[in-house]
Motif scaffolding. Structure first.
Motif, PDB file in Angstrom:
ATOM      1  N   MET A   1       0.817  -1.198   0.000  1.00 36.46           N
ATOM      2  CA  MET A   1       0.000   0.000   0.000  1.00 36.46           C
ATOM      3  C   MET A   1       0.849   1.244   0.000  1.00 36.46           C
ATOM      4  O   MET A   1       0.687   2.127  -0.807  1.00 36.46           O
ATOM      5  N   ARG A 156      -4.622  -0.401   7.946  1.00 38.58           N
ATOM      6  CA  ARG A 156      -5.457  -1.131   7.000  1.00 38.58           C
ATOM      7  C   ARG A 156      -6.482  -1.959   7.757  1.00 38.58           C
ATOM      8  O   ARG A 156      -6.132  -2.735   8.649  1.00 38.58           O
ATOM      9  N   TYR A 164     -10.788  -3.717   1.555  1.00 33.18           N
ATOM     10  CA  TYR A 164     -10.148  -3.193   2.760  1.00 33.18           C
ATOM     11  C   TYR A 164     -10.223  -1.673   2.747  1.00 33.18           C
ATOM     12  O   TYR A 164     -10.436  -1.042   1.711  1.00 33.18           O
ATOM     13  N   THR A 166      -8.242   1.889   4.308  1.00 32.36           N
ATOM     14  CA  THR A 166      -7.037   2.441   4.913  1.00 32.36           C
ATOM     15  C   THR A 166      -7.355   3.818   5.465  1.00 32.36           C
ATOM     16  O   THR A 166      -7.918   4.658   4.765  1.00 32.36           O
ATOM     17  N   GLU A 169      -4.287   7.437   4.685  1.00 35.90           N
ATOM     18  CA  GLU A 169      -3.317   6.817   3.767  1.00 35.90           C
ATOM     19  C   GLU A 169      -2.373   7.900   3.253  1.00 35.90           C
ATOM     20  O   GLU A 169      -2.767   8.762   2.466  1.00 35.90           O
TER      21      GLU A 169
END
Length: 491
Positions: A1, A156, A164, A166, A169
């Motif tokens: 990510m 996450r 999912y 986050t 981020e």
């Protein structure tokens, strides 16, 4: 990510850092900056992005709105008021700032909610140095699938079997320009939702960003001093040597038949202890099941079976295996009618292929072990197979792995209390009297058109018998339907 965000930051910031205001990065250029803000953005593969509050600077801008809904019925995203602002300065020093504010957001009809979302990114230069931060980026009142969820940078959160989320981020990129000057480029999405499977009317690969803010600055570069040549001295001629070629690594050989990265296999040898207590076998009545965890499953479910199939007659009651909260009740193409249950220790359980739900199967409903959530069927990709419940166990300690945190449920199923006082050998013939046929009904159909049986408790066999008795023409008819003999009347 984080690597994905860093790559996006580097690519999107390259033009800003190299060709920003005043030609930042070239000799003698002034410091420059840029900023961008997007309050809400919905990205669906193959479609133009839907956005609200999307602005950029220079010049300075601000945007305001009373609400946002996507699509028009708000089934994917709805928000309260939105605002966005961006500003930049340039010269001997540079600044860039972007802020977005979104109030009262709801995603997928309440599966994800927050009272307020703020994205903020700032950058500034001083001399040859550049820096930035995301101070002020916050998410308050975040509730994910019925659970209060704190927001911290780059956390996450798994979303059942479909994606999912986050929180905050973040991604940054710092670079060096001419004369050793620094540049800064930073991006933050206060909420970033990624779909790995179709859900809520959106296909896999869709993204929802809330509170996006971006800031870029590049410090000024001093003009290079001109060489001083003494009077009467001819400039020294220099002969340039051919530059050495930098060795380049050979390209890796491509596999002709490989179209996707190798898939990870199921976790083995893991059997975390479940500590919520009071567990109940998830299907009431006679069943058959075996250890099919990890078996190959073609192109679905990550190519391996994430749980066990519990075979039982059509309409056999499906029970909550523990006290907990029901969430993600609905339909997908693989699981058909499916739901999730989270127990009081955070462990999660996946139920799939249900023929129908009971009134207790609603997002956010608290249930007790043994209460009825639905009925055995074969919806989704199980159509045409013997009716069964697909059941998975996702221990709290492995939720960080997302959907692939499932462990072998067989030892748990073998240990849990199995309630089977009522026989369901002839349940199909009884269901035929209600107009229900095999294969199981279409999604969202109510298997039994009354609430009495669907609200009965699996921990109380008498409550099932009482409910059936009231719906099928008296006790004798009910017992004959279930394969039992009615008791002789008392004298």
């Amino acid at each position: 990510m984080r690597n994905r965000l860093t790559m996006l930051v580097a690519l999107s910031g390259l033009l800003v850092l190299v060709s920003g205001a005043g030609g930042a990065g070239s000799a003698g250029a002034t410091a420059g900056g840029s900023a961008r803000a997007v309050a809400v953005r919905v990205v669906v593969p193959g479609q133009p992005a839907a956005t609200a509050g999307s602005i950029s600077s220079p010049p300075d801008h601000a945007a305001f709105g009373s609400s946002f809904a996507y699509p028009s019925d708000g089934s994917v995203v709805t928000t309260g008021s939105i605002s966005a602002s961006v500003s930049t300065t340039s010269g001997t020093a540079a600044t860039a700032a972007s802020t977005t504010q979104v109030g009262a957001i709801s995603v997928f009809k309440g599966e994800i909610t927050a009272t307020a979302v703020t994205g903020a990114a700032r950058g500034s230069t001083r001399g040859r140095n550049a820096s930035g931060n995301f101070s002020g980026a916050t998410v308050t009142g975040l509730v994910v699938l019925g659970t209060d969820t704190p927001a911290a940078p780059n956390i996450r959160v798994p979303l059942a079997d479909w994606g999912y989320l986050t929180t905050l981020e973040e991604g940054t990129d710092s670079s060096l320009g001419a004369g050793g000057t620094q540049g800064f480029h930073g991006v933050v999405s206060a909420l970033a939702i990624h779909l790995t499977a179709a859900h809520g009317g959106l296909p896999a690969g869709s993204e929802i960003q809330v509170g996006y803010a971006e800031a870029s600055v590049q410090a000024s570069a001093p003009a290079a001093p001109k060489p001083v040549v003494p009077p009467g001295t001819a400039p020294k001629q220099t002969v340039k040597k051919p530059a050495k070629k930098t060795p380049v690594a050979p390209e890796p050989k491509k596999h002709k038949h490989r179209t996707s990265p190798p898939l990870l296999g199921p976790p083995t040898g893991l059997q975390p202890k479940l500590t919520a207590g009071g567990y109940v076998f998830p299907v009431y009545g006679p069943v058959q099941f075996g250890d099919s965890y990890g078996a190959f499953r073609g192109d679905v479910s990550g190519n391996w079976h994430h749980g066990d199939d519990i075979f039982a007659p059509l309409g056999a009651p499906i029970l909550a295996c523990a006290d907990g909260i029901v969430f993600s009740v609905g339909w997908n193409d693989v699981g058909g009618n499916r739901l999730w249950l989270r127990d009081d220790q955070g462990n999660e359980y996946y139920y799939a292929h249900l023929s129908a739900f009971t009134p207790l199967a609603k997002n956010g409903t608290r249930v007790r072990a043994g209460e009825m959530l639905g009925f055995v069927g074969n919806t989704g990709d199980a159509q045409g197979t013997p009716t069964h419940l697909h059941f998975e166990v996702h221990p709290y300690s492995l939720l960080f792995m997302g959907y692939d945190g499932a462990v072998n449920p067989t030892p748990y199923l073998e240990a849990w209390q199995h309630l089977q006082d009522v026989k369901f050998a002839n349940v199909a013939s009884w269901l035929a009297q209600t107009g229900i046929a095999d294969p199981a009904p279409k999604p969202a159909a109510i298997l039994l058109q009354v609430s009495d049986i669907s609200e009965a408790s699996g921990l109380d066999p008498a409550s099932l018998l009482r409910a059936l008795r009231s719906q099928a023409g008296g006790e004798g008819q009910v017992l004959r339907t279930l394969g039992l003999r009615p008791k002789a009347p008392r004298p």
